[in-house]
Motif scaffolding. Structure first.
Motif, PDB file in Angstrom:
ATOM      1  N   ILE A 137      -1.613   6.484 -11.901  1.00  0.00           N
ATOM      2  CA  ILE A 137      -2.841   5.395 -11.868  1.00  0.00           C
ATOM      3  C   ILE A 137      -3.885   5.992 -10.842  1.00  0.00           C
ATOM      4  N   PRO A 138      -5.096   5.871 -11.090  1.00  0.00           N
ATOM      5  CA  PRO A 138      -5.889   6.444 -10.294  1.00  0.00           C
ATOM      6  C   PRO A 138      -6.018   6.033  -9.122  1.00  0.00           C
ATOM      7  N   GLY A 139      -6.086   6.712  -7.933  1.00  0.00           N
ATOM      8  CA  GLY A 139      -6.406   6.233  -6.488  1.00  0.00           C
ATOM      9  C   GLY A 139      -5.240   5.895  -5.909  1.00  0.00           C
ATOM     10  N   ALA A 144      -2.959   4.687  -1.294  1.00  0.00           N
ATOM     11  CA  ALA A 144      -2.025   3.676  -1.160  1.00  0.00           C
ATOM     12  C   ALA A 144      -0.812   4.722  -0.303  1.00  0.00           C
ATOM     13  N   ILE A 145       0.032   3.809   0.368  1.00  0.00           N
ATOM     14  CA  ILE A 145       1.008   4.198   1.127  1.00  0.00           C
ATOM     15  C   ILE A 145       2.223   4.107   0.393  1.00  0.00           C
ATOM     16  N   VAL A 258      -1.725  -3.081 -12.449  1.00  0.00           N
ATOM     17  CA  VAL A 258      -2.767  -2.396 -11.490  1.00  0.00           C
ATOM     18  C   VAL A 258      -3.438  -1.246 -12.380  1.00  0.00           C
ATOM     19  N   SER A 259      -4.617  -1.256 -12.186  1.00  0.00           N
ATOM     20  CA  SER A 259      -5.224   0.095 -13.174  1.00  0.00           C
ATOM     21  C   SER A 259      -6.055   0.713 -12.049  1.00  0.00           C
ATOM     22  N   GLY A 260      -6.195   0.731 -10.853  1.00  0.00           N
ATOM     23  CA  GLY A 260      -6.554   1.603 -10.044  1.00  0.00           C
ATOM     24  C   GLY A 260      -6.460   1.025  -8.447  1.00  0.00           C
ATOM     25  N   VAL A 261      -6.505   2.002  -7.529  1.00  0.00           N
ATOM     26  CA  VAL A 261      -6.725   1.674  -6.009  1.00  0.00           C
ATOM     27  C   VAL A 261      -7.703   2.545  -5.451  1.00  0.00           C
ATOM     28  N   THR A 262      -8.694   1.819  -4.613  1.00  0.00           N
ATOM     29  CA  THR A 262      -9.689   2.248  -4.002  1.00  0.00           C
ATOM     30  C   THR A 262      -9.613   2.257  -2.466  1.00  0.00           C
ATOM     31  N   PRO A 263     -10.507   2.761  -1.778  1.00  0.00           N
ATOM     32  CA  PRO A 263     -10.353   2.640  -0.290  1.00  0.00           C
ATOM     33  C   PRO A 263     -10.495   1.124   0.068  1.00  0.00           C
ATOM     34  N   PHE A 264     -11.123   0.241  -0.590  1.00  0.00           N
ATOM     35  CA  PHE A 264     -11.306  -1.024  -0.217  1.00  0.00           C
ATOM     36  C   PHE A 264     -10.386  -2.011  -0.963  1.00  0.00           C
ATOM     37  N   VAL A 280       0.203  -0.660  -0.229  1.00  0.00           N
ATOM     38  CA  VAL A 280       1.837  -0.266  -0.288  1.00  0.00           C
ATOM     39  C   VAL A 280       2.094  -0.122  -1.757  1.00  0.00           C
ATOM     40  N   TRP A 281       2.428   1.143  -2.112  1.00  0.00           N
ATOM     41  CA  TRP A 281       2.862   1.270  -3.542  1.00  0.00           C
ATOM     42  C   TRP A 281       4.435   1.385  -3.492  1.00  0.00           C
ATOM     43  N   ALA A 282       4.898   0.350  -4.346  1.00  0.00           N
ATOM     44  CA  ALA A 282       6.534   0.258  -4.489  1.00  0.00           C
ATOM     45  C   ALA A 282       7.034  -0.035  -5.790  1.00  0.00           C
TER      46      ALA A 282
END
Length: 388
Positions: A137-139, A144-145, A258-264, A280-282
Motif C-alpha cells: 500500500i502506498p506510503g 507508518a511505523i 486503507v488505500s494510502g498513508v501520507t505524512p499527514f 502505526v501499521w499492525a
C-alpha cells in the motif's frame, strides 16, 4: 566466504536460525538435553544480540514497559544452557553441501564485527518468525511505523514523546493532525496498543505538559478492514473489547480499507482522509523475503515455508521450519487449514521438535505435530485482561 567449523566435531550438528520465542526455546531445550550431554552440537543464529518476547512490543511502544528489564542476552543464555550463539542474518542456504550462509555484521557505527560466514549442519531448523505485511500500500513503508522489533517500538515511543513536547512548547494552536494517532489493524497488537496508549499518553501529559488537554487534544483511532475488531477471535471477545475501547474514547473504524498513508494521515479507499501525526501499521503478517525460493524450498505467497506434519520442509527432510515462518497443516482442525501464527503454536512446536530431534539423532521415525488451541489472551491494560 569463511566456513565456520563448530566445536564438537563428530557430533550431530543442529543449526537453528532465528532466536524468537520459538527458536530460543528450542535451542534452550536442546542445549539442556543433547548439548549438555554432548550428544549434539547446537548453534543458534540471530542478527540481534538480545531477545524480547514479540507480544510485548506494544508495551515498549507505549512506554509502559522498561525494555532492559525483559530482554534476554543470547550469549548469556547460550552459556547457561549449553548451546552456541552466533550473530548474523541468514542470506541463503546450500542444501547440497548443508551450509547456512550468514551475512557480515556491523555495529551501530558501521564498524565490522563479523565477516560473511557459512555454518555446516546435519539438521537445520528455520524459525525466523514473521514481519508486518504492508500489502504494498502506498506510503506505508515511508510514513507508518511497524512494530516488528524493539527498535521500531522504541522509535515510536520517542516520536510520541516528541509529539507531546512539541505540542506543549509551540506558540501556535495545534495543527489538524497534531496529537492524532492512527493504528491500522485491529488484531491483538492494534487493540492492545490502543488501550496502552490511552493510559501512557495521560501519564506523559501529567508530567508537566499542562498545555495539553489529553481528552480534547489527543485522538486515538483504530482502523480495521474487517467488519469488527479482533476478527480471528470469537464475537463475544470482540464485543467486550469494543466496549472497553469505546469507554477509553478510542475511535473504532471498521469496514475501513486503507488505500494510502501520507505524512499527514491515512487515506481510506472510500476517499475519506483521517488526519494523523503518528501512524502505526499492525495489519497482517508475512515471512521474511529471504525464505522465498530458499535454494528451492517450497514457499507460499507470504514467503512461509511449506512443511509436512513432521515440520520438515516439503522438499528436504534435513530442513525443518516452525512458528510464523512456516505453513504447517492443522491436523485436528474441523476443516483443512494451517496452524495460526500465534506464540502458543511456536511454543508447542518447539517442545515437539525438542523431542523429535532426539528421535532423529537416534535414527527413529518422527511423530506428526498436533496443535492444541488453548485460547487467547488480549490485555487491555492492567485492569482489563480478556481471555478466550
Amino acid at each position: 566466504m569463511q566456513i565456520h567449523i563448530p566445536d564438537g566435531e563428530g557430533m550431530h550438528r543442529i543449526v537453528i536460525v532465528g532466536g524468537g520465542a520459538g527458536g530460543l526455546e528450542l535451542a534452550t531445550l536442546l542445549g539442556d538435553s543433547l548439548g549438555k550431554k554432548q550428544h549434539a552440537h547446537i548453534t543458534l543464529i540471530d542478527k540481534s544480540r538480545t531477545h524480547i518476547w514479540k507480544p510485548m512490543l506494544h508495551e515498549i511502544a507505549s512506554g509502559s514497559m522498561d525494555y532492559s528489564l525483559h530482554e534476554i542476552d543470547y550469549l548469556a543464555q547460550a552459556h547457561w544452557h549449553h548451546f552456541r550463539y552466533r550473530i548474523g542474518a541468514m542470506t541463503g542456504i546450500d542444501r547440497a553441501q548443508r551450509l547456512v550462509h550468514v551475512a557480515s555484521h556491523q555495529d551501530e557505527d558501521g564498524k565490522s564485527v563479523t565477516q560473511e560466514r557459512s555454518f555446516p549442519y546435519d539438521t537445520l531448523v528455520i524459525a525466523v518468525g514473521s514481519r508486518t505485511n504492508d500489502f504494498k500500500i502506498p506510503g506505508v513503508a515511508e510514513h507508518a511505523i511497524q512494530l516488528d522489533t524493539p527498535e521500531q517500538a522504541q522509535r515510536f515511543h520517542r516520536k510520541l514523546v516528541n509529539a507531546c513536547i512539541r505540542a506543549h512548547a509551540q506558540p501556535e494552536p495545534l495543527f489538524p493532525n497534531q496529537l492524532q494517532v492512527a493504528i491500522i489493524g485491529a488484531g491483538a497488537t492494534g487493540v492492545e496498543l490502543s488501550a496502552e496508549l490511552y493510559r501512557s499518553i495521560r501519564t506523559l501529559v501529567s508530567y508537566g505538559l499542562e498545555r495539553i488537554e489529553a481528552d480534547q487534544d489527543v485522538t486515538l483511532t483504530l482502523i480495521e478492514a474487517a467488519p469488527r475488531i479482533l476478527p480471528v477471535l470469537p464475537d463475544r471477545i470482540a464485543s467486550e473489547a469494543t466496549r472497553i475501547l469505546e469507554k477509553l474514547d478510542v475511535k473504532i473504524r471498521t469496514n475501513a480499507r486503507v488505500s494510502g498513508v501520507t505524512p499527514f494521515g491515512v487515506q481510506l479507499a472510500t476517499g475519506e482522509f483521517l488526519p494523523a501525526e503518528l501512524v502505526v501499521w499492525a495489519a497482517g503478517i508475512r515471512a521474511p523475503a529471504c525464505l522465498h525460493d530458499l535454494d528451492g524450498l517450497e514457499s507460499n505467497s507470504i514467503n512461509q515455508l511449506l512443511v509436512k506434519p513432521t515440520l520438515q520442509t516439503t522438499r528436504d527432510d534435513n530442513v525443518f521450519a516452525f512458528g510464523d515462518c512456516a505453513a504447517a497443516p492443522w491436523l485436528d482442525a474441523a476443516a483443512e487449514t494451517m496452524i495460526p501464527p500465534r506464540a502458543q503454536a511456536a511454543h508447542q512446536q518447539a517442545v515437539h521438535l525438542a523431542k523429535q530431534l532426539r528421535q532423529r539423532i537416534n535414527g527413529k521415525p518422527l511423530a506428526d505435530f498436533h496443535y492444541q488451541d488453548f485460547g487467547s489472551l488480549v490485555s487491555l491494560g492492567k485492569t482489563w485482561p480478556l481471555a478466550v
